[in-house]
Scaffold this active site. Sequence first.
Site: not given
Lengths: 228, 228, 228, 228
Positions: B94, B96, B119, B168, B226
Amino acid sequence: MLEELKEEVCKANKALVTHGLVVLTWGNVSGIDRDKSLFAIKPSGVPYDELQACDIVLVDLDGKVAEGKLKPSSDEPTHRELYKAFAAIGGITHTHSRCATAFAQAGREIPPLGTTHADHFHGAVPLARVLTEGEVEADYEANTGKVIVERFEAIDPMAVPGVLATGHGPFTWGRDAGDSVKNSVALEEVAHIALLSLQIDPECQELPAYMQDRHFYRKHGPDATYGQ
Amino acid sequence: MLEELKEEVCKANKALVTHGLVVLTWGNVSGIDRDKSLFAIKPSGVPYDELQACDIVLVDLDGKVAEGKLKPSSDEPTHRELYKAFAAIGGITHTHSRCATAFAQAGREIPPLGTTHADHFHGAVPLARVLTEGEVEADYEANTGKVIVERFEAIDPMAVPGVLATGHGPFTWGRDAGDSVKNSVALEEVAHIALLSLQIDPECQELPAYMQDRHFYRKHGPDATYGQ
Amino acid sequence: MLEELKEEVCKANKALVTHGLVVLTWGNVSGIDRDKSLFAIKPSGVPYDELQACDIVLVDLDGKVAEGKLKPSSDEPTHRELYKAFAAIGGITHTHSRCATAFAQAGREIPPLGTTHADHFHGAVPLARVLTEGEVEADYEANTGKVIVERFEAIDPMAVPGVLATGHGPFTWGRDAGDSVKNSVALEEVAHIALLSLQIDPECQELPAYMQDRHFYRKHGPDATYGQ
Amino acid sequence: MLEELKEEVCKANKALVTHGLVVLTWGNVSGIDRDKSLFAIKPSGVPYDELQACDIVLVDLDGKVAEGKLKPSSDEPTHRELYKAFAAIGGITHTHSRCATAFAQAGREIPPLGTTHADHFHGAVPLARVLTEGEVEADYEANTGKVIVERFEAIDPMAVPGVLATGHGPFTWGRDAGDSVKNSVALEEVAHIALLSLQIDPECQELPAYMQDRHFYRKHGPDATYGQ
């Protein structure tokens, strides 16, 4: 005198560079010793990488230099007005950081658009009004502080630890010098994200008040749970 | 206990700084040991440069601290809800980060405008709805996780390894802690390029579905070609 | 010859990289010795990290190389015109820094929107007009300097130490080479903040003249109080 | 085999990070030995900081690996088509650099708005068309190269050393691997400045053709005067 405070203020000034908040010599940080009623502030125009704790100037609340061979920052009277009016603050930072300054130049408050904002500022980051010609001629730097204080008549400076001086740029404050720098970092980041949000949606809405409160009081006040 | 996992989670948290995804202490990473049903998460408010593996907190899926002297991240209940609902994930990040947060504040999904997006994310990066006042008051951080899970009712979390919490910011996940950080890097970059694309052309169209599929399945699933 | 000047100009060229004003070899700085009527300038196309003081080329005011084995910057005739016309300047910097160049490409002056601008430029940063086809064919680089001088007919170059060449990019000047680089740093920062201000409010107004004067004369002229 | 070429290509790939053109593993550089008809290319998915010259894969113009234990970049067939069609080029770079990719996603050519552009690209940076579903299914990466070649039917690839693949991102080329990276640096910078110019003035005009020619031929062709 106050060697520890001068060290702390010196370090806080250098942190402006680390955080990318200044170019050249465009910013200054101070910290106050409330018992002695003296504050320590960056000398005017000295490059951050040359700055030493012994260069930091001590000033009393009448603006008299109590110690130091160098002239204090030209913004010293603004810091002084804020220390006199806001009893709870222990440090002040002034920069021309890009996005916060852009809002100041555009004459717009920074609206509380998300939790990043609400974690640090309880409500919009306000604008202090532009000074009149008389206020600029009389005592410009002190009046810059006075219009900030005027704007905070109904705002708790510890709940909104920063302001935009219209046409000029941001001032932030905090518990001490280092804390005021952290609030400048937060302010610039919040301003940057707000600017981008308004590019994506010019009609972008404020975060609901109950979300703002939840985030602000998670980090501030007697019921704060954030941190150790 | 789980020393290797704690080392990995500690390193992944520090990588947030290296990748420019956080300022101050604005982000957290966790990783889970599915056999022991314990996840390792950053302690609350600890600066990344001071963080050590021994500071990482171990939490069980009921939210009980199993090991650690420090308080876990305030976002711990959100991580927990995601681990409980998304069985395939091994790590969560998480932040910001600026551009992803700007889309979250503007309440806009990140549309799949190019192969860079395809991708990494199979389709738009979705928005989890804003919480009601009741949901914020009751159990805010757990409910932040629950509305994410609600939004993924019809989406495979391994095909779209990230989400925007409205107002958020972003959460991403992956096979392990390090992989979830990589998906945060990808998300921020994809958000940044989308924002610039929409500045050049506000009517910018999504990449044709056959191109999205070609790129996504080149990097994911049984036919991926890939890498080594 | 003029070893100290060459050292100073070499260092000033390398500072362009430190300040993020150039990529590849896209900029050049010079400094003049007014007594000897010789200026020292970066050689053409030499990477900044390989540049040594002994590579710096000395040129006289007729454009003749007085010392140096390398060819001077292709912008040398522009520098020369400015040294001939602006007697007070001691150094010149040319870059393609992003935001200043964007204003130059858009054919817009940089309006004085705030005190950051007013601290460094007394009034708008002007545009030199685009050259005619004949002026480009005849003596392009010298004519680039001549249209700058033409634009400053009624402007004091020490009060406005920079200009935008339309469709091209910024030139700044100062007391010496290092001072001209500082003015390039200030110009790019001022351009960046102006660009962001105009994104927030396309109708953003200029700073009142009394505020501009207050800031400019705080840093310049006989009554300057800024610095030590 | 071709140790020097592999060293050069390895170094050029690492330069993508130094120049801020890639995150994660989002880019690849190759270089060709025309005498041996072999090109050296980055292996797929290998992080730049772990990359060694001995990891670089040698591929012939039929796509057969001539040397190397690792799989070549998934974009290898695109590089191959360009080497086959553009006899003058010696190196190719592919990135997802932000601003160039934003123009590619928006489906807009990069217009020649200033001398920064004209110094490196003689005319607009063109767009290769989006592939059809059939072209994607048949041989996607080779067809990505073929539509680039199709777009350059009437353009000299050495006068315009780069292209935007619609919905995807930029490819650039040059005399060798290192030169192709420099053109990627130039392309991203030119795209960034163009994007900002269009923000300042959405009607921003192209640089007059006589100015474009003057700048391009100052750096390219038999009459070039730039550099030593």
